[in-house]
Write a protein that holds these residues in place. Structure first.
Motif, mmCIF file in Angstrom:
data_model
loop_
_atom_site.group_PDB
_atom_site.id
_atom_site.type_symbol
_atom_site.label_atom_id
_atom_site.label_comp_id
_atom_site.label_asym_id
_atom_site.label_seq_id
_atom_site.Cartn_x
_atom_site.Cartn_y
_atom_site.Cartn_z
ATOM 1 N N LYS A 122 0.824 -1.219 0.000
ATOM 2 C CA LYS A 122 0.000 0.000 0.000
ATOM 3 C C LYS A 122 0.856 1.266 0.000
ATOM 4 C CE LYS A 122 -0.649 0.149 5.036
ATOM 5 N NZ LYS A 122 -1.655 0.185 6.123
ATOM 6 N N GLU A 123 2.092 1.162 0.509
ATOM 7 C CA GLU A 123 2.994 2.320 0.507
ATOM 8 C C GLU A 123 3.596 2.577 -0.873
ATOM 9 O OE1 GLU A 123 2.661 0.671 4.561
ATOM 10 O OE2 GLU A 123 3.220 -0.204 2.632
ATOM 11 N N GLY A 124 3.517 1.586 -1.784
ATOM 12 C CA GLY A 124 3.982 1.781 -3.147
ATOM 13 C C GLY A 124 5.230 1.020 -3.537
ATOM 14 N N TYR A 125 5.839 0.268 -2.626
ATOM 15 C CA TYR A 125 7.032 -0.499 -2.972
ATOM 16 C C TYR A 125 6.651 -1.936 -3.303
ATOM 17 C CZ TYR A 125 6.820 -2.789 1.606
ATOM 18 O OH TYR A 125 6.424 -3.526 2.690
ATOM 19 N N VAL A 126 7.606 -2.680 -3.885
ATOM 20 C CA VAL A 126 7.387 -4.092 -4.184
ATOM 21 C C VAL A 126 8.507 -4.900 -3.540
ATOM 22 C CG1 VAL A 126 8.602 -3.896 -6.407
ATOM 23 C CG2 VAL A 126 7.031 -5.808 -6.006
ATOM 24 N N ASN A 127 8.130 -6.028 -2.943
ATOM 25 C CA ASN A 127 9.094 -6.900 -2.280
ATOM 26 C C ASN A 127 9.568 -7.956 -3.264
ATOM 27 O OD1 ASN A 127 10.536 -8.686 -0.637
ATOM 28 N ND2 ASN A 127 9.204 -8.317 1.122
ATOM 29 N N LEU A 128 10.826 -7.859 -3.690
ATOM 30 C CA LEU A 128 11.414 -8.787 -4.654
ATOM 31 C C LEU A 128 12.528 -9.606 -3.997
ATOM 32 C CD1 LEU A 128 11.593 -6.412 -7.754
ATOM 33 C CD2 LEU A 128 9.846 -8.112 -7.224
ATOM 34 N N LEU A 129 12.336 -9.901 -2.708
ATOM 35 C CA LEU A 129 13.306 -10.700 -1.968
ATOM 36 C C LEU A 129 12.649 -12.015 -1.553
ATOM 37 C CD1 LEU A 129 16.179 -10.775 -0.750
ATOM 38 C CD2 LEU A 129 15.199 -9.821 1.354
ATOM 39 N N PRO A 130 12.745 -13.055 -2.387
ATOM 40 C CA PRO A 130 12.142 -14.348 -2.042
ATOM 41 C C PRO A 130 12.733 -14.891 -0.751
ATOM 42 C CG PRO A 130 12.831 -14.296 -4.348
ATOM 43 C CD PRO A 130 13.412 -13.088 -3.686
ATOM 44 N N VAL A 131 11.941 -15.662 -0.033
ATOM 45 C CA VAL A 131 12.367 -16.167 1.268
ATOM 46 C C VAL A 131 13.640 -16.996 1.155
ATOM 47 C CG1 VAL A 131 10.904 -18.236 1.102
ATOM 48 C CG2 VAL A 131 11.586 -17.354 3.352
ATOM 49 N N GLN A 132 13.835 -17.694 0.036
ATOM 50 C CA GLN A 132 15.034 -18.521 -0.120
ATOM 51 C C GLN A 132 16.304 -17.692 -0.324
ATOM 52 O OE1 GLN A 132 12.343 -18.455 -2.080
ATOM 53 N NE2 GLN A 132 12.772 -19.129 -4.183
ATOM 54 N N HIS A 133 16.150 -16.390 -0.586
ATOM 55 C CA HIS A 133 17.306 -15.518 -0.744
ATOM 56 C C HIS A 133 17.633 -14.740 0.531
ATOM 57 C CE1 HIS A 133 16.640 -15.328 -5.405
ATOM 58 N NE2 HIS A 133 17.063 -16.509 -4.965
ATOM 59 N N LYS A 134 16.834 -14.927 1.579
ATOM 60 C CA LYS A 134 17.071 -14.221 2.830
ATOM 61 C C LYS A 134 18.102 -14.954 3.676
ATOM 62 C CE LYS A 134 12.471 -12.124 3.444
ATOM 63 N NZ LYS A 134 11.330 -11.995 4.383
ATOM 64 N N ARG A 135 18.904 -14.187 4.389
ATOM 65 C CA ARG A 135 19.859 -14.770 5.321
ATOM 66 C C ARG A 135 19.320 -14.765 6.748
ATOM 67 N NH1 ARG A 135 25.805 -12.472 3.407
ATOM 68 N NH2 ARG A 135 25.762 -13.348 1.297
ATOM 69 N N SER A 136 18.239 -14.029 6.974
ATOM 70 C CA SER A 136 17.588 -13.986 8.278
ATOM 71 C C SER A 136 16.128 -13.627 8.049
ATOM 72 C CB SER A 136 18.254 -12.961 9.207
ATOM 73 O OG SER A 136 18.134 -11.651 8.674
ATOM 74 N N ARG A 137 15.338 -13.689 9.099
ATOM 75 C CA ARG A 137 13.907 -13.412 8.956
ATOM 76 C C ARG A 137 13.648 -11.979 8.517
ATOM 77 N NH1 ARG A 137 9.248 -14.338 13.642
ATOM 78 N NH2 ARG A 137 7.476 -13.584 12.383
ATOM 79 N N ASP A 138 14.354 -11.026 9.142
ATOM 80 C CA ASP A 138 14.209 -9.603 8.800
ATOM 81 C C ASP A 138 15.593 -9.017 8.542
ATOM 82 O OD1 ASP A 138 11.319 -9.164 9.051
ATOM 83 O OD2 ASP A 138 11.635 -9.594 11.177
ATOM 84 N N PRO A 139 16.139 -9.241 7.352
ATOM 85 C CA PRO A 139 17.495 -8.760 7.077
ATOM 86 C C PRO A 139 17.567 -7.239 7.009
ATOM 87 C CG PRO A 139 16.464 -9.620 5.082
ATOM 88 C CD PRO A 139 15.529 -9.931 6.207
ATOM 89 N N GLY A 140 18.773 -6.743 7.188
ATOM 90 C CA GLY A 140 18.979 -5.299 7.089
ATOM 91 C C GLY A 140 18.810 -4.596 8.417
ATOM 92 N N ASP A 141 18.717 -3.283 8.365
ATOM 93 C CA ASP A 141 18.646 -2.465 9.571
ATOM 94 C C ASP A 141 17.349 -2.694 10.336
ATOM 95 O OD1 ASP A 141 21.070 -1.417 8.874
ATOM 96 O OD2 ASP A 141 20.264 0.475 8.089
ATOM 97 N N SER A 142 17.443 -2.540 11.650
ATOM 98 C CA SER A 142 16.270 -2.629 12.510
ATOM 99 C C SER A 142 15.482 -1.322 12.441
ATOM 100 C CB SER A 142 16.704 -2.875 13.951
ATOM 101 O OG SER A 142 17.389 -1.735 14.458
ATOM 102 N N PRO A 143 14.222 -1.326 12.912
ATOM 103 C CA PRO A 143 13.462 -0.066 12.946
ATOM 104 C C PRO A 143 14.169 1.026 13.740
ATOM 105 C CG PRO A 143 11.991 -1.931 13.280
ATOM 106 C CD PRO A 143 13.389 -2.472 13.302
ATOM 107 N N GLN A 144 14.847 0.643 14.832
ATOM 108 C CA GLN A 144 15.543 1.642 15.649
ATOM 109 C C GLN A 144 16.706 2.270 14.885
ATOM 110 O OE1 GLN A 144 14.838 -1.514 16.611
ATOM 111 N NE2 GLN A 144 13.172 -1.084 18.057
ATOM 112 N N MET A 145 17.449 1.455 14.150
ATOM 113 C CA MET A 145 18.558 1.972 13.354
ATOM 114 C C MET A 145 18.048 2.874 12.240
ATOM 115 S SD MET A 145 20.965 -1.430 13.103
ATOM 116 C CE MET A 145 22.211 -0.631 12.088
#
Length: 269
Positions: free
Chosen positions: A31-54
């Motif tokens: 709804k925000e306008g982005y598209v998620n093109l990171l399939p689960v098999q390409h992830k190294r963790s459940r929520d990769p990248g920076d945390s909300p706090q960072m």
């Protein structure tokens, strides 16, 4: 210019609120306008990248304008590319879009894309900057066709040289920004017993020729809360003891030197 499927690498076409490839792989637009093109098999963790706090710390720090000279230098480099203004631009590791939206504003006729592995950052970016096409994706598997980009910007973010060479047009450009030798020395001095300079820049991009390098450094005068935000958005945060966080928070002012290295690489024709 659009995205390509991260599963079969065929072109994605937007159909209403989804992107669909000829193999019928489908990726819905949030709804925000982005598209998620990171399939689960390409992830190294459940929520990769920076945390909300960072992400929130980085947004607060950047919105205060402390890294605007770096942003201005890259915008100027994009606008002055010797073969004319870039029609397609990708910002790798776009985070919450602080740099990306400036590229789009400076190049209003260009198609500007922002990519990051952190969904929380891309979500915030897309909500705030609708003039940019944002996606969640891996920087090591860029969801774009071969030779589709006129320019790629990479500020601190990792990316394989092979992927850059694949997506950048012959004669196109990659602009990188990395820490210079004395970057954030005052901050490091609070954390490490022995403060070492950053190693000299030694990256080589196979398939590209270095055309220009720029050193950019200046002194920042930060409030205590801004210094805490700066620490939280750096890798040093993991090494900082609780007393360092408290010491920074209680400072009225904190003086800290920046030192950036900006490089312009041209794709070998």
């Amino acid at each position: 210019m659009s995205f390509s499927c991260p599963l079969c690498h065929q072109p994605l076409a937007q159909v209403k609120s989804s992107f669909v490839c000829p193999q019928r792989h489908q990726f819905d637009v949030a709804k925000e306008g982005y598209v998620n093109l990171l399939p689960v098999q390409h992830k190294r963790s459940r929520d990769p990248g920076d945390s909300p706090q960072m992400m929130q710390a980085r947004r607060a720090f950047l919105d205060a304008g402390h890294y605007q000279p770096l942003r201005d230098a890259i915008v100027d480099a994009l606008a002055r590319l010797p073969d004319g203004r870039a029609a397609t631009v990708l910002d790798i590791g776009c985070g919450e879009g602080y740099y990306t939206h400036a590229f789009a504003d400076a190049l209003p006729e260009a198609a500007v894309f922002g990519l990051d592995v952190a969904r929380v950052a891309v979500k915030a970016a897309a909500k705030r900057y609708p003039q940019v096409s944002f996606c969640v994706a891996s920087s090591h598997r860029l969801p774009f066709a071969d030779a589709g980009m006129d320019a790629v910007v990479r500020i601190y973010a990792p990316c394989k040289a092979e992927e850059l060479a694949r997506v950048v047009k012959p004669g196109g450009w990659v602009i990188t920004a990395t820490p210079g030798p004395r970057h954030l020395m005052a901050l490091k001095g609070l954390i490490y017993d022995e403060v070492r300079l950053h190693a000299p820049y030694a990256e080589q991009l196979t398939g590209f020729t270095l055309r220009q390098d720029l050193a950019l450094g200046y002194e920042m005068q930060l409030s205590g809360s801004e210094a805490v935000a700066l620490l939280q958005m750096t890798p040093f945060a993991w090494r900082a003891k609780p007393e360092v966080w408290q010491q920074l928070a209680e400072r009225e002012t904190f003086s800290c030197q920046t030192d950036f290295s900006v490089h312009l690489w041209q794709r070998t024709p």
